[in-house]
Motif scaffolding. Sequence first.
Motif, PDB file in Angstrom:
ATOM      1  N   LEU A   1       0.892  -0.947  -0.005  1.00 24.10           N
ATOM      2  CA  LEU A   1      -0.168   0.563  -0.411  1.00 24.10           C
ATOM      3  C   LEU A   1       0.782   1.381   0.307  1.00 24.10           C
ATOM      4  O   LEU A   1       0.492   2.434  -1.349  1.00 24.10           O
ATOM      5  CB  LEU A   1      -0.615  -0.049   1.356  1.00 24.10           C
ATOM      6  N   THR A   2       2.286   1.308   0.661  1.00 20.11           N
ATOM      7  CA  THR A   2       3.087   2.175   0.764  1.00 20.11           C
ATOM      8  C   THR A   2       3.218   2.781  -0.723  1.00 20.11           C
ATOM      9  O   THR A   2       3.687   3.869  -1.038  1.00 20.11           O
ATOM     10  CB  THR A   2       3.980   1.860   1.820  1.00 20.11           C
ATOM     11  N   ALA A   3       3.810   1.714  -1.289  1.00 20.85           N
ATOM     12  CA  ALA A   3       4.393   2.171  -2.657  1.00 20.85           C
ATOM     13  C   ALA A   3       3.305   2.325  -3.331  1.00 20.85           C
ATOM     14  O   ALA A   3       3.195   2.805  -4.267  1.00 20.85           O
ATOM     15  CB  ALA A   3       5.458   0.457  -4.015  1.00 20.85           C
ATOM     16  N   VAL A   4       2.267   2.019  -3.766  1.00 21.98           N
ATOM     17  CA  VAL A   4       1.046   2.333  -4.285  1.00 21.98           C
ATOM     18  C   VAL A   4       0.901   3.744  -4.367  1.00 21.98           C
ATOM     19  O   VAL A   4       0.652   4.477  -5.258  1.00 21.98           O
ATOM     20  CB  VAL A   4      -0.026   1.283  -4.594  1.00 21.98           C
ATOM     21  N   LYS A   5       1.008   4.182  -2.976  1.00 26.67           N
ATOM     22  CA  LYS A   5       0.301   5.273  -2.749  1.00 26.67           C
ATOM     23  C   LYS A   5      -1.034   5.953  -2.992  1.00 26.67           C
ATOM     24  O   LYS A   5      -1.072   7.337  -3.083  1.00 26.67           O
ATOM     25  CB  LYS A   5       1.987   6.042  -3.244  1.00 26.67           C
ATOM     26  N   VAL A   6      -2.062   5.426  -3.196  1.00 24.84           N
ATOM     27  CA  VAL A   6      -2.728   5.649  -3.745  1.00 24.84           C
ATOM     28  C   VAL A   6      -4.375   4.763  -2.668  1.00 24.84           C
ATOM     29  O   VAL A   6      -5.423   5.549  -2.683  1.00 24.84           O
ATOM     30  CB  VAL A   6      -3.716   5.247  -5.326  1.00 24.84           C
TER      31      VAL A   6
END
Length: 424
Positions: free
Chosen positions: A364-369
């Motif tokens: 989720l942190t990598a996707v950022k949305v």
Amino acid sequence: MKRLFTNLTFWVLTAITLGILLGHFAPEIALYPILDEPLKGHFMGQELSIGSTVSEFLSGIFISTVKLFINPIIFITITLGIISMGDLKKVGKVGAKALIYFEVVTTFALIIGVALAQLLRPGDGVVTNQVKGGDISKYTNTATDFSWWKFFGDNVTLQVLLVALILGSLLSNYSGRERVVKVLAFVSKYVFWGLHKVMLLAPVGAFGGMAYTISKYGIHTLLPLGKLMLTVYLTMACFVFGVLGLILRTYKLSIWQFLKYIKEELLIVLGTSSSEAALPSIMEKLERMGCSKPVVGLVVPAGYSFNLDGTTIYLSMATIFLAQVFHVHLSWEQILTIIGILMVTSKGAAGVTGSGFVVLASTLTAVKVIPVEGLALLLGVDRFMSEARAITNIIGNGVATVWIANNEKEFDRLKMEAAMKTES
């Protein structure tokens, strides 16, 4: 009737039922504290944990005891297998084939998870303030700490696998290897004898695990997330009977027969929510079914780190679920990005403290949305879905071992037929 009462499956099923009844009707007994604080420690390369309540204590004792057998069995099995095989090129070939298989099958699992989550849309209509959440700081804080070196350093099973590979390779050229084989075979006999005795406690572990889950979370608190649970279980069933069933069918094997053969291990996993609880037992059953020792020793331990089909499906579905809950529209480019990230991060799920939650937080942190805070919605229901993850993981690793053994012509069908007949 006598055969029924001496059947471990009967007692595990009975224990699961009694655990559900105790957790629902007398949660104060299941959660009664008998220790001042939980017991935690490390022994023989395994992290052991025994909870402070009655139910946690019973479950923890069984799981921690079984964990003590995991690394010795892996070490003995793979070392003995490589010495007996003698052909080091074949060992490397099996290892490479296993890793390719893991990557292909877990990618299929990811795509299936994303596709069905998009089709069934379990996150639509979930009212976030009706769902019991929790503290997610320990997961989000750990998510940024992942590294492959740390993954290997924390995963003692992979370290044991590496040591066994090196030692087995060295001893395969030793002139006195026959004496080594006799010693290892002697030790192996008594290690498995001890494991069989410990497995008699499986009903106790299943009872404690189920009683703790029901008493702590309660079935009624999970209704807002019931659609997600149903979707996850349905998706994993489709994967097991669809993808894994087709894989076995390539060698004229039935997924139904295989599941019936390992039913005791599946019930142990269901009761304890831990696939590790059945790892030594599943290795022994796969050998008895006709898979050679080297293949079992290589594929199963590596699979517990790199072939987590159930965990992969859950991670993909949970990500899409949270996007739907928070009304985040994901483009196809973003969905493909999520699949790409999970193809890498899901391989570390077994070696990171907090397992799937840490990997999900890092994704989720990598996707950022998608808001990372959405993890709090999943904490209450996670224990129930962990059973589906663990069961799918153990089936996936069993199927991988059987397929690779057949592909390498290291599978004895006569032994399989005898084993299946004994279990029926």
